[in-house]
Design a protein around this motif. Structure first.
Motif: not given
Ligand code: ZN
Length: 684
Positions: A534-550
């Motif tokens: 979960r930690k890795s997904f937070e950074l290595n997947f959701y981190g990219h999704q948040r940045v791309a969305q913004a």
């Protein structure tokens, strides 16, 4: 306004100059020129100039009388000897007998008369300095003086404020004609202190640097006092009910862009600088903004930085931003059409010899919010905003003592399209990403920092986002004053939103995002803790999704396309043993990139990824390189270049791959491999 003259500082420059053979007069010429340059109420961005007449020895050993005059476009605050080229005076004085002279011929004569043939071009106002007989001549576009003289009865106000100490020269376009008119007026009136150049500025002179300088200060002070006695200061109205800068800026920026007709998919974009001082808010919220905003420049050379008029938009209601965007686009279109008509009309008058500049506004007024300066670089946007602020002050104060009146539209055109004015802007070829804004996450690390540098070198304005602000700031410093460090924790939606708001507020929006922040976790997939995954997904997947969305939110508000770039790493396509916690979210990131390419292609937003491997960085530290190469019985060099080409891959190689993707306007959903060759990780 107080005199900035300090005996001790003046003597220090004289003593310093003496070491390199600079005489006292010249050293003091440098000193007071710097004093002028330091005060934006006197001199702004290349406006204003100074000179000295003296005798110097030429290259053949003969004593000649020269005019040392500020080089065109030189910054007075930082002036040195190279910024004051020496020109032989006698050929310049002889020109007075001529009725007219072409710009090219005049510049040719000036250059042929330079003592140093390699010196910079002298100021466009050189002839004014040459014709006046005084040893020291100073010329500024002091804001307070402009308020007094930019009036229908400027000559009367000049007499009232300055008495007979300054003579009034009617408006003539800067250059040879103005110099001739000015010397005529001088010889008739013999004013003790200097001249007023109608709708343009002030000249003072003297036999010493201090005398000419302090006369300028005294005259500007008189103008300031005259205005202060009449000015009604009203408190700036509050800014309630207006959308934020971060929401409004991308809409303004998008409206003030145009499609590049020569390259499909390319846009000509500008960078923004926002200002909202009390003076600006009072001005843009005033009842007669419609009239004042269209009244023209306060001094002719401002037109090359701000054009003649700003674009005025309606106040943006945060609940109706889509309506605001529609109106902003319509009004920017009308602005461009009006600019085009203005160009056509005056170009016809001068015989169709000019080439039209871009019709985009350089100043945008948004009632309730503030003003934007616009430029092809952040620096140009700041200059436009500085000049717009001086314009606001000049016009407001002119209205406090009478009625502001500028030069005619025809006169503004003649200045805007005067080749010698345009020369101040330079003729350098623009870099490929000029006008674009790039945000890089993980920019404090090796790949992020190299990427931010590569994008800045290609002409983009860059924002360096990192969870470690100090690291981002350190890297930003190495790029330059416009590079913006921003704290950003990509595992927090609020932090990502705040970071992108900061980028949009600072530059007006974003065009390219390099989503690079990441970290590695390991573990055998059947046994690894769910928490690690979960930690890795937070950074290595959701981190990219948040940045791309913004980023996409801003890109859609701009409506000029954009580019999302992802660092997916080799793990996305070629998993390593016990590396699932890192590789699986990276594989999901690759799918994310493809989904963005698919869902936003029609909006001109491209999405691409770089698959890089074995780069010295935070994920592969020097210690790790040492231990892994040792474990395999290899030298560090052989370990790092263990690929098909036998070459070590660096952070700069990855940066160049991102840059290539940003420039490839017909490429989306692409993965570029930067690993020196690894068949197992090859895409197909
Ligand atoms: Zn001037």
């Amino acid at each position: 306004m107080k005199s900035g003259w300090v005996d001790r500082d003046a003597e220090a420059i004289v003593a310093e100059g003496a070491k390199s053979g600079i005489d006292r007069d010249l050293a003091l010429r440098i000193y007071t020129t710097r004093l002028f340059g330091r005060d934006p109420k006197l001199v702004l961005h290349g406006g204003g100039n100074t000179s000295l007449k003296e005798v110097m020895r030429d290259r053949l050993g003969a004593d000649v009388e020269v005019l040392r005059v500020k080089a065109t476009g030189a910054d007075m605050a930082m002036i040195d000897l190279a910024g004051l080229p020496a020109v032989r005076l006698s050929p310049l004085r002889k020109l007075r007998a001529l009725g007219e002279i072409g710009d090219d011929e005049l510049v040719g004569i000036e250059r042929a008369s330079l003592i140093d043939p390699a010196a910079a071009n002298p100021s466009v106002e050189i002839m004014l300095h040459a014709f006046l007989p005084h040893k020291f001549v100073d010329h500024t576009h002091a804001t307070a003086v402009l308020s007094v003289i930019d009036q229908p009865d400027g000559d009367k106000k000049c007499a009232e404020v300055f008495g007979g100490r300054l003579a009034f020269v009617p408006y003539v376009m800067p250059g040879f004609g103005l110099a001739k008119k000015a010397i005529e007026v001088f010889e008739r009136a013999k004013p003790s202190d200097g001249l007023i150049l109608s709708k343009h500025g002030i000249v003072t002179y003297g036999e010493s640097a201090r005398e000419a300088y302090e006369r300028m200060i005294e005259m500007v002070s008189r103008a300031e006092e005259f205005i202060a006695r009449r000015r009604k200061t009203a408190a700036a109205p509050p800014r309630r009910g207006t959308a934020d800068v971060a929401q409004v800026a991308p809409i303004v920026r998008g409206a003030c862009s145009e499609k590049d007709k020569t390259i499909e998919g390319a846009w000509r974009r500008l960078v923004l600088e926002f200002r909202a001082t009390d003076a600006v808010l009072n001005f843009i919220n005033a009842k007669d903004l419609a009239r004042l905003s269209q009244a023209g420049v306060v001094t002719p050379d401002h037109t090359i930085r701000t054009k003649n008029w700003p674009l005025v938009l309606p106040p943006p209601d945060p609940a109706k931003l889509a309506d605001f965007a529609r109106v902003a686009h319509d009004m920017a279109g009308q602005f461009a059409a009006r600019y085009h008509r203005y160009f056509e009309q005056h170009n016809a008058r001068v015989g169709h010899i000019k080439h039209e500049l871009d019709p985009l506004p350089r100043v945008v007024l948004v009632p309730g919010l503030g003003l934007f300066g616009l430029g092809r670089t952040k620096r140009d946007a700041e200059i436009a905003a500085d000049i717009a602020e001086a314009w606001v002050e000049g016009v407001s104060d002119a209205e406090a003592i009478g009625r502001f009146e500028s030069i005619s539209e025809a006169d503004m055109f003649d200045c805007e399209y005067w080749p010698l004015e345009q020369a101040k802007l330079g003729t350098r070829k623009e870099p490929p990403l000029a006008g674009q804004i790039a945000a890089v996450t993980g920019a404090g690390g090796a790949i992020g920092a190299a990427t931010a540098k590569a994008f800045a070198a290609a002409g983009a304005e860059v924002a360096l986002l990192d969870v470690n602000f100090a690291a981002a700031r350190e890297q930003a410093k190495t790029i330059g004053p416009s590079a913006l460090p921003v704290v950003c924790d990509v595992t927090s939606a609020a932090s990502v939103r705040a970071a992108f708001d900061a980028v949009a507020s600072a530059f007006g929006g974003v065009d390219i995002v390099v989503s690079n922040a990441g970290a590695a976790w390991q573990g055998r997939i059947g046994e690894v803790d769910e928490d690690v995954m979960r930690k890795s997904f937070e950074l290595n997947f959701y981190g990219h999704q948040r940045v791309a969305q913004a980023a996409v939110k801003i890109m859609l508000a701009q409506g000029t396309g954009g580019c999302l770039l992802f660092n997916v790493s080799k793990q996305a396509v070629n998993p390593g043993p016990n590396f699932g916690p890192y590789g699986i979210p990276k594989a999901a990131e690759l799918a994310l990139m493809r989904q963005y390419a698919l869902d936003y292609g029609a909006d001109g937003i491209r999405a691409n990824a770089v698959n890089a491997d074995r780069i010295r960085s935070g994920l592969l530290t020097a210690d790790m390189v040492a231990s892994r190469s040792k474990a395999r019985g290899l030298s560090e060099k052989d370990y790092m270049s263990g690929n098909l080409l036998g070459r070590e891959v660096t952070a700069d190689d990855v940066a160049q791959a991102f840059l290539h993707q940003a420039l490839a306007l017909k490429t989306t959903a692409d993965v570029t491999t930067v690993d020196g060759g690894n068949i197992a990780a090859a895409m197909r």
